[in-house]
Design an enzyme around this catalytic site. Structure first.
Site: not given
Length: 310
Positions: A136, A139-140
């Site tokens: 992701c 997300c990261d």
């Protein structure tokens, strides 16, 4: 009218299921959440969540799911930790069968079984998830500012995410097993024009190398039989997602070509009294925030359905 043990059974305890459970418990429904493992789903292995509203400094995936679980528990949500082996959703009363032989019944069911990223299946991948291996970019990505990272894949998602990652990383190497991308032409043009994106063609990752500090590099196998290494601190894998639909009655539910459940905007499936929320739905974006919103919508739709049947 045939009686049912519960008004609502929620199958799956990730963000969608927990939010549906919170709404159901707060609404005083006879509701049960069934989860095969710990509540939280895939988010439990997400190292850090930096984009969930309200957590200004960010929060660990485990911490966020701990809070979601506690919130549902505050209203007395009944939970059962067990493997679901089969479901029959076609009738007015739905049945959920568990591995221990128990059969549960409900007037409505919300399916929140989620999805999982397709994995490379190479040495080091599982051991380094959350420590340099990610599925992701949203997300990261911010954790890789001014670092060199890799993206695996050649479709629309891989190239979109590679472009997103250039906001943070100084170099993004796209590794693709073919000599051309499958992404749409406009995405290809954007990627080729971005000087932070580099391409490694006709190649695949055969090993993810690293240790306690995280990912340190990749072993690359080239289609001509040679091997090389690539020094990176992170690898983002976008080779597809797989629905967790193994226990679902796919002969009853309408699904898309990939096996994800088709719903309308109110999370209603093709079966009366059956709803779906979260990553198991057929949709474009899979984020914690929209899973939670869909869980709330599904529960409200279930309440509306129950009211219409009274």
């Amino acid at each position: 009218m045939e009686q049912a043990e519960y008004q609502l059974i929620i199958v799956g305890g990730g963000p969608a299921g927990l939010t549906a459970g919170l709404y159901a418990a707060r609404g005083r429904l006879r509701a049960l959440l069934v989860e095969k493992g710990a509540t939280g789903g895939q988010v439990l292995v997400t190292d850090w969540v930096d984009n969930y509203p309200g957590f200004v400094e960010g929060i660990s995936g485990f911490g966020l799911m701990e809070k979601m679980t506690a919130h549902a528990d505050r209203f007395g949500l009944e939970k059962k930790f067990a493997n679901v082996t089969s479901l029959d959703l076609a009738g007015a009363v739905k049945t959920v069968r568990l591995e221990d032989g128990t059969t549960l019944t409900a007037r409505t069911v919300i399916l929140c079984t989620g999805a999982r990223p397709s994995r490379l299946g190479v040495p080091g991948e599982q051991e380094l998830v959350g420590r340099g291996v990610s599925y992701c970019a949203t997300c990261d990505g911010p954790f890789y500012r001014d670092q060199e990272i890799a993206v695996v894949g050649g479709g629309n998602t891989a190239i979109q995410e590679a472009l997103h990652l250039t906001k943070f990383a100084r170099k993004v190497t796209v590794i693709h097993r073919r000599d051309e991308l499958r992404a749409t032409r406009i995405l290809q043009e954007k990627a080729f024009a971005n000087d932070r994106i580099h391409f490694l063609w006709n190649a695949r990752v055969s090993e993810i190398m690293g240790g306690d500090s995280g990912v340190e590099g990749l072993r690359i196998s080239h289609n001509d039989g040679t091997e090389s290494t690539l020094a990176v601190t992170g690898i983002f894998i976008f080779i597809g997602v797989v629905p967790n639909n193994e226990v679902l009655p796919l002969d009853q539910l309408e699904t898309d070509g990939s096996g994800f459940i088709v719903t309308d905007t109110e999370m209603r499936t093709n079966l009366a009294g059956v709803f779906a929320a979260g990553d198991i739905r057929s949709k474009n974006f899979r984020q914690i925030i929209n899973a939670a919103g869909e869980g709330a919508t599904a529960e409200l739709s279930a309440e509306q359905y129950l009211g219409s049947q009274a």
